[in-house]
Each structure stands twice: as C-alpha cells, then as structure tokens.
Design a protein around this motif. Structure first.
Motif, mmCIF file in Angstrom:
data_model
loop_
_atom_site.group_PDB
_atom_site.id
_atom_site.type_symbol
_atom_site.label_atom_id
_atom_site.label_comp_id
_atom_site.label_asym_id
_atom_site.label_seq_id
_atom_site.Cartn_x
_atom_site.Cartn_y
_atom_site.Cartn_z
ATOM 1 N N ALA A 75 0.851 -1.188 0.000
ATOM 2 C CA ALA A 75 0.000 0.000 0.000
ATOM 3 C C ALA A 75 0.889 1.241 0.000
ATOM 4 O O ALA A 75 1.961 1.251 0.597
ATOM 5 C CB ALA A 75 -0.898 0.004 1.225
ATOM 6 N N ASP A 82 -2.907 8.845 4.840
ATOM 7 C CA ASP A 82 -3.167 7.673 3.989
ATOM 8 C C ASP A 82 -3.536 6.471 4.855
ATOM 9 O O ASP A 82 -4.446 5.707 4.526
ATOM 10 C CB ASP A 82 -1.953 7.337 3.124
ATOM 11 N N GLN A 86 -7.031 4.557 4.645
ATOM 12 C CA GLN A 86 -7.024 3.188 4.135
ATOM 13 C C GLN A 86 -7.274 2.127 5.195
ATOM 14 O O GLN A 86 -7.733 1.027 4.869
ATOM 15 C CB GLN A 86 -5.695 2.899 3.431
#
Length: 126
Positions: A75, A82, A86
């Motif tokens: 990822a 982020d 996520q």
C-alpha cells in the motif's frame, strides 16, 4: 554465435523489476502512525468496530495489524493521513465506520478523532 551476457540478463532483470515491491512506508511516517496509535491507546477512549466497543489498547492492536497488512501488500502510505483513510476509518469486513467514544462525549467517527489527534501530534500544523 556468441550471445552477450547483458542480453541474457535483460529478461531476468525485466522480470525482477516488473515484480519489485513499492517503496516501504517512510520511517518518519511510520513513527508518526505509531505515535498516533499510542495516543489512541493512552486516551482512555473506546473504539467501536462492527458494533462492539474495545479499549484503546485493543484498538491499537487491531489497527497495527491493519498497518502491517497494508505494508505487506505494498500500500502506498506516503502520509499518516493515507493510513487513516485506508485502514483506520472503517471495517474492511463490513464497511461500517469505526467510532471513538471518550468519557461522556458522543461517539465520533474515527477518521475525525484520529485526524484531530494527528493535528495535535504535529503541534497544531496540518
């Protein structure tokens, strides 16, 4: 006919480069994420996942597992935001948002709580 060594290695090199993993999470970003999760653990707040409330320590453990999973699956975690988006916003199983409840205050979505704590961690800077 003599074949150049570089010609023989070209397909192997292309294969290796084509399957190479992305860059790992930068150490400074990972440190910031770990500090954010430590704040969650130390907050005394509870964390709701799929309808059940968990301690901050249990929430930290769960989110660490999600961080490890994301990193092992390449990822792109370039910023702590982020990670929040996520991994720490909702259940990947049910899609339900995570909630954080502190003392007698009404629960808020984890994205809101974690983003506020991240701002505090950075000294009020975004």
């Amino acid at each position: 006919m003599k074949i150049s060594t570089s010609l023989c290695l070209a397909p192997v090199l292309a294969l290796v480069l084509g399957t190479a993993h992305g860059a790992p999470t930068a150490p400074a970003v990972r440190t910031e994420i770990l500090s954010l999760l430590q704040r969650l653990q130390d907050s005394g707040c509870e964390f709701n996942r799929n309808g059940s409330w968990y301690s901050g320590a249990e929430a930290r453990g769960h989110l660490l597992k999600k961080l490890d999973y994301l990193e092992s699956h390449d990822a792109a975690l370039k910023r702590s935001e982020d990670f929040i988006q996520q991994a720490a916003t909702s259940s990947s199983m049910s899609g339900k948002p995570y909630l954080v409840r502190c003392a007698a205050a009404a629960p808020v979505e984890s994205k809101v709580w974690l983003t506020q704590e991240l701002t505090k961690l950075r000294g009020g800077k975004t």
